[in-house]
Design a protein around this motif. Structure first.
Motif, PDB file in Angstrom:
ATOM      1  N   GLY A   1      22.785  -9.748  -9.661  1.00 53.58           N
ATOM      2  CA  GLY A   1      21.905  -8.784 -10.527  1.00 53.58           C
ATOM      3  C   GLY A   1      20.565  -8.275 -10.147  1.00 53.58           C
ATOM      4  N   TRP A   2      19.982  -9.241  -9.389  1.00 55.55           N
ATOM      5  CA  TRP A   2      18.698  -8.934  -8.851  1.00 55.55           C
ATOM      6  C   TRP A   2      18.581  -8.175  -7.386  1.00 55.55           C
ATOM      7  CZ3 TRP A   2      16.726 -10.015  -4.195  1.00 55.55           C
ATOM      8  CH2 TRP A   2      15.299  -9.675  -4.011  1.00 55.55           C
ATOM      9  N   ALA A   3      17.795  -7.073  -7.212  1.00 56.02           N
ATOM     10  CA  ALA A   3      17.756  -6.153  -6.153  1.00 56.02           C
ATOM     11  C   ALA A   3      16.424  -6.087  -5.798  1.00 56.02           C
ATOM     12  CB  ALA A   3      18.685  -5.092  -6.243  1.00 56.02           C
ATOM     13  N   PRO A   4      15.922  -6.222  -4.226  1.00 61.51           N
ATOM     14  CA  PRO A   4      14.769  -5.850  -4.039  1.00 61.51           C
ATOM     15  C   PRO A   4      14.223  -4.319  -4.370  1.00 61.51           C
ATOM     16  CG  PRO A   4      15.982  -6.523  -2.120  1.00 61.51           C
ATOM     17  CD  PRO A   4      16.997  -6.439  -3.309  1.00 61.51           C
ATOM     18  N   PRO A   5      12.968  -4.495  -5.045  1.00 66.81           N
ATOM     19  CA  PRO A   5      12.421  -3.051  -5.532  1.00 66.81           C
ATOM     20  C   PRO A   5      12.389  -1.952  -4.448  1.00 66.81           C
ATOM     21  CG  PRO A   5      10.595  -4.414  -4.927  1.00 66.81           C
ATOM     22  CD  PRO A   5      11.848  -5.149  -4.808  1.00 66.81           C
ATOM     23  N   PRO A   6      12.911  -0.761  -4.993  1.00 65.45           N
ATOM     24  CA  PRO A   6      12.784   0.513  -3.977  1.00 65.45           C
ATOM     25  C   PRO A   6      11.386   0.979  -3.732  1.00 65.45           C
ATOM     26  CG  PRO A   6      13.298   1.073  -6.107  1.00 65.45           C
ATOM     27  CD  PRO A   6      13.429  -0.385  -6.163  1.00 65.45           C
TER      28      PRO A   6
ATOM     29  N   GLY B   1       0.796  -1.231  -0.103  1.00 64.01           N
ATOM     30  CA  GLY B   1      -0.130   0.113  -0.119  1.00 64.01           C
ATOM     31  C   GLY B   1       0.787   1.250  -0.035  1.00 64.01           C
ATOM     32  N   PHE B   2       0.141   2.333   0.101  1.00 64.32           N
ATOM     33  CA  PHE B   2       0.855   3.748   0.064  1.00 64.32           C
ATOM     34  C   PHE B   2       1.721   3.856   1.437  1.00 64.32           C
ATOM     35  CE2 PHE B   2      -3.011   5.149  -2.477  1.00 64.32           C
ATOM     36  CZ  PHE B   2      -2.578   4.649  -3.597  1.00 64.32           C
ATOM     37  N   PRO B   3       2.613   4.519   1.718  1.00 67.64           N
ATOM     38  CA  PRO B   3       3.174   5.225   0.453  1.00 67.64           C
ATOM     39  C   PRO B   3       4.586   4.503  -0.208  1.00 67.64           C
ATOM     40  CG  PRO B   3       4.306   5.750   2.534  1.00 67.64           C
ATOM     41  CD  PRO B   3       3.170   4.897   2.803  1.00 67.64           C
ATOM     42  N   THR B   4       4.643   3.249   0.103  1.00 65.76           N
ATOM     43  CA  THR B   4       5.769   2.551  -0.551  1.00 65.76           C
ATOM     44  C   THR B   4       5.032   1.872  -1.727  1.00 65.76           C
ATOM     45  OG1 THR B   4       4.925   0.493   0.741  1.00 65.76           O
ATOM     46  CG2 THR B   4       6.821   1.612   1.718  1.00 65.76           C
ATOM     47  N   LEU B   5       4.040   1.218  -2.065  1.00 64.12           N
ATOM     48  CA  LEU B   5       3.372   0.932  -3.472  1.00 64.12           C
ATOM     49  C   LEU B   5       4.564   0.292  -4.278  1.00 64.12           C
ATOM     50  CD1 LEU B   5       0.910   0.345  -4.991  1.00 64.12           C
ATOM     51  CD2 LEU B   5       1.340   2.629  -6.214  1.00 64.12           C
ATOM     52  N   ARG B   6       4.997  -1.166  -3.871  1.00 64.10           N
ATOM     53  CA  ARG B   6       6.057  -1.571  -4.526  1.00 64.10           C
ATOM     54  C   ARG B   6       5.633  -3.200  -4.603  1.00 64.10           C
ATOM     55  NH1 ARG B   6      11.436  -1.907  -0.644  1.00 64.10           N
ATOM     56  NH2 ARG B   6      10.333  -2.225   1.313  1.00 64.10           N
TER      57      ARG B   6
END
Length: 280
Positions: free
Chosen positions: A266-271, A111-116
């Motif tokens: 090469g993979w990283a958690p989404p910001p 949810g907001f505000p992260t929305l990822r």
């Protein structure tokens, strides 16, 4: 009932527009995930007993697999950021982006505000089902979760094994919070294995017997460190009713899988979402 205006058919014939075109969404690297999953090994296993829930943790870059084991059974899934429960699964925005039912490549959004993306669906043994003649499909994000408040409103009875209560107990136990505190973090769910849709004539939310059978699985890639909870719904396969002890119910199993780290190079958690929160 008001009479139809002269241009009623013309108004009805206006073509729909997709609210949120997803062509610009960051696409998951499904080939990378598939390669990692093929080499992943089970490192933990928990079971949601019939009419109960279990909690589990998955590190970013890991997988979790929900398995039907003994009989047709649906489940209600909640996800949270393991380090911050205020970041939790947002079924409404997930539905707006991907549609009423999730399939491989779709993601569970916070949810907001992260929305990822919190998790990406990477494997589904029921992907053959599609949309049936009634408009039913599996793995919906349109239903809420069976809960004791609606049950009491409709029946006047107190039933403590609705999915809302099951998830509350599981989260409280996993985090050491009181049930009252944990309840505030329980929210709308992904209805795993549940077959649902809307009636054509009245637009009402319906459920029907799930096509799930022992051995069926649904597998997710954890995009961030996750705390999850899964309730084995008191409705069983949801062929008749829920929020009671009438249905035949079975356990659901959750496997946690880890893949060799080099396969995710090469993979990283989404910001978190990039909006600056200034609100104009």
């Amino acid at each position: 009932m008001c009479p139809d205006p002269a241009d009623a058919e013309a108004r009805r014939a206006v073509a729909p527009v997709i609210c949120y075109p997803v062509e610009t969404l960051p696409a998951p690297d499904l080939a990378l995930y598939a390669k990692a999953l093929a080499a992943a090994e089970v490192v933990d296993k928990v079971v949601a007993a019939p009419r109960e829930a279990c909690a589990f943790r998955v590190p970013a870059g890991g997988f979790f697999r929900i398995r039907c084991t003994e009989g047709p059974q649906v489940g209600d899934l909640n996800l949270w950021n393991a380090a911050d429960l205020s970041e939790r699964f947002y079924s409404g925005k997930t539905r707006a982006l991907h549609g009423s039912h999730l399939g491989v490549g779709d993601r569970m959004w916070s949810g907001f505000p992260t929305l990822r993306p919190m998790a990406t669906l990477v494997q589904d043994s029921l992907d053959w089902y599609g949309i049936d003649a009634f408009g039913g499909a599996v793995h919906d994000v349109i239903g809420t979760r069976c809960d004791p408040y609606t049950h009491h409103l409709l029946s006047g009875q107190a039933y403590h094994h609705c999915c809302h209560s099951n998830l509350t107990r599981a989260l409280a136990e996993a985090t050491g919070q009181s049930r009252a505190a944990a309840e505030g973090y329980v929210q709308d769910v992904l209805n795993v294995f549940m077959c649902t849709g809307f009636t054509r004539d009245t637009g009402q939310y319906f459920m029907k017997a799930s096509p799930v059978r022992p051995g069926d699985t649904l597998t997710f890639f954890a995009e961030i460190d996750l705390l999850g909870a899964l309730s084995a719904c008191p409705g069983g396969d949801c062929s008749s009713e829920h929020s009671s002890d009438a249905a035949a119910c079975y356990p659901l199993e959750v496997e946690i899988l880890a893949a060799p780290a080099d396969l995710l190079a090469g993979w990283a958690p989404p910001p978190v979402n990039g909006y600056d929160r200034s609100h104009g």
